[in-house]
Structure formats: C-alpha cells, structure tokens
Design a protein around this motif. Structure first.
Motif, PDB file in Angstrom:
ATOM      1  N   ILE A   9       0.413 -47.596 -21.616  1.00  0.00           N
ATOM      2  CA  ILE A   9       0.605 -46.335 -20.607  1.00  0.00           C
ATOM      3  C   ILE A   9      -0.834 -45.878 -20.200  1.00  0.00           C
ATOM      4  O   ILE A   9      -1.471 -45.085 -21.359  1.00  0.00           O
ATOM      5  N   GLU A  10      -1.617 -45.777 -19.607  1.00  0.00           N
ATOM      6  CA  GLU A  10      -2.656 -45.994 -18.729  1.00  0.00           C
ATOM      7  C   GLU A  10      -2.921 -45.236 -17.223  1.00  0.00           C
ATOM      8  O   GLU A  10      -2.064 -45.613 -16.252  1.00  0.00           O
ATOM      9  N   ASN A  11      -3.459 -44.345 -16.973  1.00  0.00           N
ATOM     10  CA  ASN A  11      -3.172 -43.602 -15.343  1.00  0.00           C
ATOM     11  C   ASN A  11      -3.670 -44.380 -14.434  1.00  0.00           C
ATOM     12  O   ASN A  11      -5.406 -44.520 -15.136  1.00  0.00           O
ATOM     13  N   ALA A  12      -3.237 -44.588 -13.677  1.00  0.00           N
ATOM     14  CA  ALA A  12      -4.525 -45.137 -12.237  1.00  0.00           C
ATOM     15  C   ALA A  12      -4.750 -44.358 -11.432  1.00  0.00           C
ATOM     16  O   ALA A  12      -5.045 -45.140 -10.048  1.00  0.00           O
ATOM     17  N   GLY A  13      -4.560 -43.470 -11.442  1.00  0.00           N
ATOM     18  CA  GLY A  13      -5.726 -42.581 -10.649  1.00  0.00           C
ATOM     19  C   GLY A  13      -4.504 -41.346 -10.066  1.00  0.00           C
ATOM     20  O   GLY A  13      -3.738 -41.871  -9.697  1.00  0.00           O
ATOM     21  N   GLY A  14      -4.547 -40.201 -10.476  1.00  0.00           N
ATOM     22  CA  GLY A  14      -3.281 -39.512  -9.877  1.00  0.00           C
ATOM     23  C   GLY A  14      -2.766 -39.510 -10.503  1.00  0.00           C
ATOM     24  O   GLY A  14      -2.538 -39.138 -11.851  1.00  0.00           O
ATOM     25  N   LYS A  15      -1.683 -39.087  -9.744  1.00  0.00           N
ATOM     26  CA  LYS A  15      -0.499 -38.722 -10.197  1.00  0.00           C
ATOM     27  C   LYS A  15       0.835 -40.179 -10.702  1.00  0.00           C
ATOM     28  O   LYS A  15       1.500 -39.931 -10.911  1.00  0.00           O
ATOM     29  N   TYR A  16      -0.094 -41.503 -10.739  1.00  0.00           N
ATOM     30  CA  TYR A  16       0.068 -42.454 -10.978  1.00  0.00           C
ATOM     31  C   TYR A  16      -0.170 -43.564 -12.658  1.00  0.00           C
ATOM     32  O   TYR A  16      -1.352 -43.447 -12.560  1.00  0.00           O
TER      33      TYR A  16
END
Length: 57
Positions: A9-16
C-alpha cells in the motif's frame, strides 16, 4: 487459501493510495483508494474486496 494477498500500500500523492495485491490465481492487480492514511486505505480496500466477493455470489 485467501482470495487475495495485499503486497503493498503506497501513497500516490495527496489522498490517493495504490494497493497492489495478488489474486489466488497468481494474477497481480492494483486498485487506487481515496484515503487519509495507510490504515484507512487498508480498511477501504478490504471493504471493497468483501463487497466485490458478495456481488459475485
């Protein structure tokens, strides 16, 4: 055997958040989740998969 296994589970930028998971047949897929943090992304993904499995029956 579980129907899927979460690989990352990785952050794709901001809230995504991008959830990478492997299905029981070996196929790897990704799903983008709108969440505040890693934990919320996990819960929303799990609920999404439960709902998807119920719809297949």
């Amino acid at each position: 055997m579980k129907p899927y296994e979460i690989l990352s589970i990785e952050n794709a930028g901001g809230k995504y958040w991008v959830v990478t998971y492997k299905l029981s047949n070996g196929q790897t897929e990704i799903e983008t989740i709108d969440a505040l943090d890693h934990h919320e992304a996990f819960v929303k993904f799990r609920n999404f998969m439960i709902k998807q499995q119920k719809n297949q029956k």
